[in-house]
Design an enzyme around this catalytic site. Structure first.
Site: not given
Ligand code: BG6
Length: 457
Positions: A167, A171, A205, A224, A229
Site C-alpha cells: 500500500h 501513497k 511511528e 514488516d 515497503h
C-alpha cells in the site's frame, strides 16, 4: 465518468480481520464514492461465524470510517453477503467461487501461512478465466517460501492478474517521486553518486504493537516494513527513468535496481542494527514493554526498530549508502525520504558559516516536500544561512488502499509488486535477517516514546 467494470465480485478472504475493517473496507468505500466509479458485489469470507446482517453493519461502519457514504457504497454494503469458510479447504473454495457473479477478484487479507495453504487448495479447484488475486504482504515468510508461492501462483493464473499489494505504492507522495524525478529537468541531472552523498528512508511511528502480536511477533520491523515497503520506495527513488508508466516499464525499472541492491559492503552484520522498546509513554499514552504485550513470545527476540544500510551496485549509485529505518513507539512520527547532496567542491573564501550541504526531504506524513538550500544570510551577506523551499501536497482523491483496490478491480498491475521484485526484496534482507535470527547482532533497547536507543544517536 463511470468506468466499465471488469470485476463483478470482490471477495475479501479474512473479512473478519483487522485489516479488512481498518483499511480495506474504508478504502473500498472511498473508491466507490470516487470519480473512478465501480459497480460490484462484495462477499466477505471468514473462519468465524457472522450473519449477513452483522457483516453488513461492519461494512457500513467501515465505509463511514472513510467518510465515504454514497448511494453506490450503500448499495454495495446492503447487498453484500458473508460466507463462513475454511479457505484452505478446496470444497469451501469451490463454494465461495460459486457464490460470485461475473469475474471474481479474491483478496487475501490473511497471514502469509494461511495464504500459502489457501493458494495450494485453490490449485486443486482452479480459477475462472480472467480472475484476479490480491495478496497482502508479507508475501511468503522468507525467500524460499516466496519463490514457492510465486511458482504456485504462476501455475494458477497469469502474472498480470496477480496483485501483490504494497500500500506504500498507493501513497500519493511516494507516487509523487515519479513526477518529481521524471517531469522536471533539474533533479534527474544530479540524481547520482556524483552529486548525492546519501539517502535516508525513514518510517518511524508513534504506534506500538496495537494488539497485532499474532502477526508482528514473527515478522518484526525488518520484514514488516523494510522488506515489504521501504525497499520498494527505495526502488522508485533510485530506478532508471522508465520510458512509460505502464506495468512492464515501471516494474521492470524497479526490479532492475533491486537486483543491484545488497547489504552495504556485503557485510550483513555491520549493515544492520535492531532494537526493541521497553515501557514508556507517548503523547500521554502508556505503553508496556514490547515483551509484556499480550501474545508476544520473548524467545523470538523480535525487533520493533530496524535499520539497514544497503548499496546499489551500478554506475549511477556505486558508493552511496541508502539507509532504511523503521521503528514503532518512537516519540516523533518521522516518515521521510531524505536525499543529502554532496558538499560543493569549493566554497569561495570569505563566506562564514557552513549550514551543511543541500538536502531534499520528501515527507510522507504530512505529504510535503522541502529543499534545504544555503543562501546569504540576513544581516551580514557573507554569512551563509539555511532556507527551505517547501510545499505541502493536497491529499489524493484516494488513500493508499483506495489506490490499491482500484488497481486490482481495474486489473491494472502498475502498482502491484511483480514476482521478481518481491523475491529480490527477500533476497536483499535474507543475510541480514539470518544474522539477526542467529543472535549475531545484539538487540538494543529504547524507551517507548524516545527517539530510539541512546547509543544510536
Ligand atoms: C503496515 C505495517 O503494512 O504499514 C504496519 O504492517 C505499519 O506495522 C503500517 O504500521 C504503516 O502504514 P500506514 O500507511 O498505516 O502509516
Amino acid at each position: 465518468m463511470l468506468m466499465v467494470d471488469r470485476i463483478g465480485t470482490l471477495v475479501i478472504l479474512g473479512a473478519g480481520g483487522d485489516l479488512a475493517k481498518r483499511l480495506l473496507l474504508p478504502g473500498l468505500g472511498q473508491l466507490l464514492r470516487s470519480s473512478r466509479g465501480y459497480d460490484l458485489r462484495l462477499i466477505g469470507v471468514g473462519f468465524d461465524a457472522m450473519t449477513d446482517a452483522e457483516w453488513r453493519d461492519r461494512v457500513v461502519e467501515s465505509f463511514a470510517a472513510g467518510e465515504v457514504v454514497s448511494s453506490r457504497s450503500t448499495a454495495v454494503a446492503t447487498t453484500s453477503v458473508y460466507l463462513q469458510a475454511d479457505v484452505t479447504d478446496p470444497a469451501d473454495l469451490t463454494r465461495i467461487l460459486a457464490a460470485t457473479t461475473g469475474t471474481p477478484a479474491l483478496y487475501f487479507a490473511l497471514p502469509p501461512q494461511v495464504t500459502i495453504a489457501s493458494i495450494a487448495a485453490l490449485e486443486k479447484v482452479g480459477l475462472p478465466a480472467g480472475a484476479v488475486l490480491g495478496l497482502e504482504k508479507p508475501f511468503g515468510t522468507d525467500l524460499r517460501s516466496a519463490r514457492a508461492l510465486n511458482r504456485q501462483l504462476a501455475r494458477l493464473l497469469p502474472e498480470k492478474h496477480i496483485h501483490r499489494v504494497d500500500h506504500f505504492l498507493g501513497k500519493s507522495t511516494v507516487l509523487n517521486l515519479l513526477g518529481l524525478r521524471f517531469a522536471n529537468r533539474i533533479f534527474e541531472q544530479v540524481w547520482s553518486a556524483e552529486h548525492i552523498e546519501r539517502v535516508d528512508i525513514v518510517f518511524d511511528e508513534t504506534l506500538g504493537l496495537e494488539a497485532r502480536a499474532g502477526y508482528y511477533d514473527t515478522a518484526g520491523a525488518l520484514v514488516d516494513m523494510i522488506q515489504s515497503h521501504l525497499l520498494l520506495v527505495m526502488a522508485l527513488a533510485a530506478m532508471e527513468p522508465p520510458s512509460s508508466l505502464d506495468e512492464d516499464d515501471l516494474r521492470g525499472s524497479m526490479a532492475q535496481v533491486l537486483r543491484a541492491t545488497h547489504a552495504w559492503k556485503s557485510d550483513p552484520v555491520a549493515a544492520g542494527r535492531r532494537a526493541r522498546y521497553t515501557a514508556g509513554t507517548i503523547d500521554g499514552r502508556k505503553l508496556p514493554a514490547y515483551v509484556n504485550e499480550a501474545g508476544v513470545h520473548q524467545e523470538l527476540d523480535t525487533e520493533t526498530l530496524a535499520e539497514v544500510t544497503v548499496g546499489i551496485e551500478n554506475w549511477r549509485w556505486a558508493g552511496v549508502p541508502f539507509r532504511l529505518r523503521s521503528g514503532k513507539a518512537i516519540a516523533e512520527r518521522r516518515q521521510q525520504i531524505i536525499v543529502t547532496f554532496k558538499d560543493v567542491p569549493h566554497r569561495p573564501y570569505g563566506f562564514t558559516g557552513n549550514p551543511g550541504p543541500a538536502r531534499l526531504t520528501i515527507s510522507l506524513t504530512p505529504d510535503s516536500i522541502g529543499l534545504d538550500l544555503n543562501i546569504n544570510g540576513e544581516g551580514d551577506p557573507f554569512t551563509l544561512d539555511r532556507v527551505t523551499l517547501g510545499t505541502e501536497f493536497a491529499a489524493g482523491e484516494l488513500g493508499p488502499y483506495g489506490e490499491v483496490l482500484h488497481g486490482i478491480l481495474s486489473d491494472d498491475a502498475t502498482l502491484s509488486v511483480r514476482a521478481d521484485a518481491v523475491e529480490e526484496c527477500w533476497r536483499i534482507v535474507a543475510p541480514i535477517l539470518s544474522t539477526w535470527r542467529a543472535g549475531t547482532v545484539p538487540i538494543d533497547s529504547y524507551r517507548a516514546g524516545s527517539a530510539g536507543p541512546t547509543a544510536w544517536r
